[in-house]
Design a protein around this motif. Structure first.
Motif, PDB file in Angstrom:
ATOM      1  N   ALA B 122     -24.505 -14.500   2.966  1.00  0.00           N
ATOM      2  CA  ALA B 122     -25.939 -14.311   2.701  1.00  0.00           C
ATOM      3  C   ALA B 122     -26.518 -13.355   3.714  1.00  0.00           C
ATOM      4  CB  ALA B 122     -26.655 -15.672   2.763  1.00  0.00           C
ATOM      5  N   GLU B 123     -26.140 -13.640   4.994  1.00  0.00           N
ATOM      6  CA  GLU B 123     -26.664 -12.783   6.077  1.00  0.00           C
ATOM      7  C   GLU B 123     -26.192 -11.356   5.873  1.00  0.00           C
ATOM      8  OE1 GLU B 123     -26.915 -12.939  10.963  1.00  0.00           O
ATOM      9  OE2 GLU B 123     -25.684 -14.403   9.869  1.00  0.00           O
ATOM     10  N   LEU B 124     -24.824 -11.270   5.500  1.00  0.00           N
ATOM     11  CA  LEU B 124     -24.254  -9.953   5.272  1.00  0.00           C
ATOM     12  C   LEU B 124     -25.015  -9.243   4.163  1.00  0.00           C
ATOM     13  CD1 LEU B 124     -21.871  -8.410   6.506  1.00  0.00           C
ATOM     14  CD2 LEU B 124     -20.551  -9.104   4.494  1.00  0.00           C
ATOM     15  N   LYS B 125     -25.303  -9.993   3.078  1.00  0.00           N
ATOM     16  CA  LYS B 125     -26.008  -9.397   1.931  1.00  0.00           C
ATOM     17  C   LYS B 125     -27.389  -8.909   2.374  1.00  0.00           C
ATOM     18  CE  LYS B 125     -23.828 -11.608  -2.021  1.00  0.00           C
ATOM     19  NZ  LYS B 125     -23.845 -12.838  -2.804  1.00  0.00           N
ATOM     20  N   ASN B 126     -28.010  -9.839   3.158  1.00  0.00           N
ATOM     21  CA  ASN B 126     -29.346  -9.474   3.671  1.00  0.00           C
ATOM     22  C   ASN B 126     -29.266  -8.204   4.486  1.00  0.00           C
ATOM     23  OD1 ASN B 126     -30.737 -11.530   2.504  1.00  0.00           O
ATOM     24  ND2 ASN B 126     -30.638 -12.871   4.315  1.00  0.00           N
ATOM     25  N   HIS B 127     -28.200  -8.281   5.423  1.00  0.00           N
ATOM     26  CA  HIS B 127     -28.002  -7.159   6.306  1.00  0.00           C
ATOM     27  C   HIS B 127     -27.734  -5.890   5.534  1.00  0.00           C
ATOM     28  CE1 HIS B 127     -27.461  -6.097  10.478  1.00  0.00           C
ATOM     29  NE2 HIS B 127     -26.319  -5.393  10.184  1.00  0.00           N
ATOM     30  N   VAL B 128     -26.837  -6.044   4.490  1.00  0.00           N
ATOM     31  CA  VAL B 128     -26.483  -4.894   3.653  1.00  0.00           C
ATOM     32  C   VAL B 128     -27.734  -4.381   2.936  1.00  0.00           C
ATOM     33  CG1 VAL B 128     -25.213  -4.207   1.563  1.00  0.00           C
ATOM     34  CG2 VAL B 128     -24.075  -5.510   3.427  1.00  0.00           C
ATOM     35  N   LYS B 151     -29.323  14.166  -4.936  1.00  0.00           N
ATOM     36  CA  LYS B 151     -28.450  13.591  -5.916  1.00  0.00           C
ATOM     37  C   LYS B 151     -27.120  13.287  -5.368  1.00  0.00           C
ATOM     38  CE  LYS B 151     -29.132  14.587 -10.733  1.00  0.00           C
ATOM     39  NZ  LYS B 151     -29.029  15.583 -11.793  1.00  0.00           N
ATOM     40  N   ALA B 152     -26.463  14.298  -4.676  1.00  0.00           N
ATOM     41  CA  ALA B 152     -25.104  14.097  -4.107  1.00  0.00           C
ATOM     42  C   ALA B 152     -25.068  12.965  -3.148  1.00  0.00           C
ATOM     43  CB  ALA B 152     -24.647  15.394  -3.397  1.00  0.00           C
ATOM     44  N   LEU B 153     -26.058  12.871  -2.350  1.00  0.00           N
ATOM     45  CA  LEU B 153     -26.125  11.795  -1.357  1.00  0.00           C
ATOM     46  C   LEU B 153     -26.199  10.450  -2.027  1.00  0.00           C
ATOM     47  CD1 LEU B 153     -26.222  11.255   1.770  1.00  0.00           C
ATOM     48  CD2 LEU B 153     -28.672  11.330   1.559  1.00  0.00           C
ATOM     49  N   ALA B 154     -27.090  10.433  -3.033  1.00  0.00           N
ATOM     50  CA  ALA B 154     -27.255   9.123  -3.733  1.00  0.00           C
ATOM     51  C   ALA B 154     -25.944   8.672  -4.337  1.00  0.00           C
ATOM     52  CB  ALA B 154     -28.320   9.258  -4.820  1.00  0.00           C
ATOM     53  N   THR B 155     -25.234   9.626  -4.938  1.00  0.00           N
ATOM     54  CA  THR B 155     -23.939   9.282  -5.535  1.00  0.00           C
ATOM     55  C   THR B 155     -22.974   8.789  -4.493  1.00  0.00           C
ATOM     56  OG1 THR B 155     -24.344  11.151  -6.992  1.00  0.00           O
ATOM     57  CG2 THR B 155     -22.182  10.068  -7.144  1.00  0.00           C
ATOM     58  N   GLN B 156     -22.950   9.588  -3.379  1.00  0.00           N
ATOM     59  CA  GLN B 156     -22.047   9.203  -2.287  1.00  0.00           C
ATOM     60  C   GLN B 156     -22.354   7.852  -1.791  1.00  0.00           C
ATOM     61  OE1 GLN B 156     -22.316  11.828   1.169  1.00  0.00           O
ATOM     62  NE2 GLN B 156     -20.783  10.500   2.223  1.00  0.00           N
ATOM     63  N   GLU B 160     -20.047   4.486  -1.818  1.00  0.00           N
ATOM     64  CA  GLU B 160     -19.717   3.737  -0.583  1.00  0.00           C
ATOM     65  C   GLU B 160     -20.036   2.273  -0.708  1.00  0.00           C
ATOM     66  OE1 GLU B 160     -21.567   5.716   2.734  1.00  0.00           O
ATOM     67  OE2 GLU B 160     -19.971   7.240   2.824  1.00  0.00           O
ATOM     68  N   ILE B 161     -21.196   1.968  -1.319  1.00  0.00           N
ATOM     69  CA  ILE B 161     -21.610   0.572  -1.483  1.00  0.00           C
ATOM     70  C   ILE B 161     -20.620  -0.167  -2.359  1.00  0.00           C
ATOM     71  CG2 ILE B 161     -23.403  -0.892  -2.498  1.00  0.00           C
ATOM     72  CD1 ILE B 161     -25.391   1.320  -1.471  1.00  0.00           C
ATOM     73  N   LYS B 162     -20.268   0.540  -3.473  1.00  0.00           N
ATOM     74  CA  LYS B 162     -19.322  -0.118  -4.396  1.00  0.00           C
ATOM     75  C   LYS B 162     -18.032  -0.397  -3.712  1.00  0.00           C
ATOM     76  CE  LYS B 162     -20.676   1.040  -9.041  1.00  0.00           C
ATOM     77  NZ  LYS B 162     -20.658   2.112 -10.057  1.00  0.00           N
TER      78      LYS B 162
END
Lengths: 73, 164, 368
Positions: B122-128, B151-156, B160-162
């Motif tokens: 939960a904390e990690l999710k919050n932190h993320v 756009k490129a940044l958003a994709t990148q 990364e998040i995924k």
């Protein structure tokens, strides 16, 4: 005369001894046979043997005494 | 002939002497001798009887002792058996308890771990989420200058998040 | 076996050598006068008024025993007044001659012929009819050789038995020692094998003293008779008077202890027809007497025969008048003497045994 009586008496005594000898011999033989067959009863057989032999001997001694009477010692 | 005729004088003497001898012997010899022999025989037979009796008694006593010993042995075996059983039971009990305890501890540890994990997640999710927000803020602040770059940044970032 | 044979032949040589010295004087003496075996043996086995010890029959060493006569009052004097008296020879019929000794001193008026004392008749001599003097005889209560032997033997038995009794009196009922150890088995044998075995077990106690006395009396006197020198050698148990008395004692004991059952069997024998019952009465009555009579004859004949055999065997030397015969006669006499030791015991045992048997039959209870 006296001598002849003595001789007859001696024959009488001899006859008495003969009978007794036969009788006691038979008793002794039978007793030994009995003891051989039944050694445990040796004591009883011996006593009976001595008594029987003594009775026969008694009769024979009567003969001897009659012989003595006849001998006119 | 006179060999087999009894003599009166000798008969008188024989009667006299034999009767006297018989009387004296019966009174002073045979009586004490036979008494002593009888007494001793009685004593011996009594002693033998006593020995026999004692023997039987001893046997009875021995049998009794054996019985007692046997009983004692049986009792000892019984006690030992019971003790063993008791010990075994105790060990089993202890084992069971320990297992239970261990299981409890393990369970509680897992629960704690799970809850900790959940909390950490939960904390990690919050932190993320806060990090993503920060990043998004920074990206938004920085890259909004150009569209492509935005756009490129958003994709990148999204990639990364995924991956995470 | 070989060893034994060697030993016995050695023994024979020794016996022969010894007998040479012992019998030499006798052999010489017998050469001088004709030796009559029958007379010598008869003289030995009969009673006498002297106790001959050694040397020739007349003039040798003897103990002269007291003569006691009852003839109008008692007369006591030594028998030497006969043996050292006057020897008289009387001619009888058929060229027979009789020798008798006429008494001197206190024995005056009496004469000794074949050891019998007679009164001299008015002519001062013995009158012979046939082979025997016809004179009156006084009642002779002399201490003869047999009486002396009887007194000695009885005294010996008394001493031995009182010693044994004394042992038990002093030590109580303990294991026997010494004389008691030797005699106790014999006493127990008489009690168990003779009395208990033949007499009802509730009644035998009463007869044990009698049987013991009779057994030891006969045994010890038999043994004394076998000893050739004084104080033995008298033919006591081979004397018909002694055996008569002993048998008479057994008869009395049997008759007086007879119970109803015993007399019933004698006077009315059960289990046989009436005529036979009547027929059996005299037979049974005679039977009461013949049993002790056989006892009397048996002891007399056995012991006398033993003495005669030993003496006859020794006499072989004197009949042949040759000392070499000792080699045969002495071992044979020795053998018979050893046999007589057995007979001495056996006759005592038998007398007591048969007495017990008769008494046992007399006190037996009916068991039909």
């Amino acid at each position: 005369m006296t001598g002849m009586f003595g001789s007859i008496a001696a024959i009488g005594a001899g006859l008495a001894v003969l009978g007794a000898g036969l009788g006691i011999g038979r008793i002794g033989g039978s007793a030994v046979e009995g003891i051989a067959r039944n050694p445990e009863a040796a004591g009883k057989i011996q006593t009976a043997m001595i008594i029987a032999a003594a009775l026969i001997e008694g009769v024979a001694l009567f003969g001897v005494v009659v012989g003595l009477l006849g001998a006119k010692a | 002939m006179d060999l087999i005729l009894p003599d009166f004088g000798l008969l008188v003497w024989t009667g006299l002497v034999f009767c006297l001898l018989m009387f004296l012997l019966a009174k002073f010899a045979w009586k004490p001798i036979l008494n002593a022999v009888n007494t001793r025989e009685q004593k011996i037979s009594e002693a033998l009887e006593l020995a026999e009796k004692t023997k039987i008694e001893m046997q009875a006593l021995k049998a009794e002792n054996d019985q007692i010993l046997k009983e004692a042995r049986a009792e000892r075996d019984q006690i030992l058996k019971e003790a063993k059983e008791a010990a075994n039971g105790m060990v089993e009990d202890a084992k069971g308890k320990a297992k239970d305890e261990a299981a409890k501890i393990v369970e509680s540890a897992r629960l704690t771990i799970n809850s900790e994990k959940a909390a950490a997640m939960a904390e990690l999710k919050n932190h993320v989420a806060s990090l993503s927000l920060e990043i998004a803020e920074k990206v938004v602040r920085q890259e909004l200058t150009s569209d492509d770059k935005q756009k490129a940044l958003a994709t990148q970032l999204a990639g990364e998040i995924k991956m995470n | 076996m070989q060893q034994a044979g060697k030993f016995s032949s050695l023994l024979q040589i020794i016996v022969f050598a010894l007998s040479f010295f012992v019998f030499q004087p006798f052999a010489k003496a017998s050469e001088e006068e004709n030796f009559n075996v029958g007379e010598m043996i008869m003289h030995h086995i009969k009673d006498a008024h002297e106790w001959h010890i050694a040397g020739p029959e007349h003039g040798g060493t003897s103990i002269y025993l007291p003569v006691i006569l009852h003839d109008n009052g008692f007369k006591v004097f030594s028998s030497k007044y006969f043996y050292h008296g006057k020897e008289v020879e009387v001619a009888g019929k058929d060229s027979l001659s009789f020798h008798y000794m006429e008494g001197v001193g206190p024995a005056k008026g009496y004469a000794l012929f074949h050891e019998e004392i007679y009164k001299l008749n008015n002519n001062g001599e013995l009158h012979f009819v046939g082979e025997h003097p016809h004179n009156a005889s006084p009642t002779d209560l002399s201490i003869t050789k047999n009486v002396a032997s009887l007194l000695f033997g009885s005294f010996l038995i008394l001493i031995i038995m009182l010693t044994v009794a004394g042992f038990y009196r002093k030590n109580g009922a303990v294991a026997p020692k010494g004389m008691a150890k030797f005699l106790e088995p014999i006493i127990v044998m008489v009690r168990d094998d003779i009395a208990k075995a033949n007499i009802d077990k509730h009644k035998y106690h009463k007869y044990v003293p009698y049987l013991l006395t009779i057994f030891f009396f006969i045994w010890i006197n038999n043994m004394l008779g076998l000893i050739p020198i004084i104080p033995g050698g008298a033919n006591l148990t081979g004397n018909i008077t002694i055996t008569l008395f002993l048998a008479f004692c057994t008869l009395l004991v049997t008759v007086f202890s007879g119970n109803k059952n015993y007399w019933g069997h004698i006077f009315w024998m059960p289990g046989i027809p009436v005529p036979m019952k009547i027929f059996m009465i005299p037979i049974e009555l005679i039977g009461i007497l013949t049993k002790p009579f056989a006892l009397m004859i048996r002891l007399f004949a056995n012991i006398t025969a033993g003495h005669i055999i030993v003496l006859a065997l020794i006499s072989i030397i004197f009949i042949n008048k040759n000392i070499a015969w000792a080699g045969l006669s002495v071992p044979m006499a020795l053998f018979i003497s050893v046999l007589e030791i057995l007979v001495a015991f056996l006759q005592g045992f038998l007398f007591a045994m048969l007495s017990a048997l008769f008494i046992g039959a007399a006190v037996e209870e009916a068991h039909h």
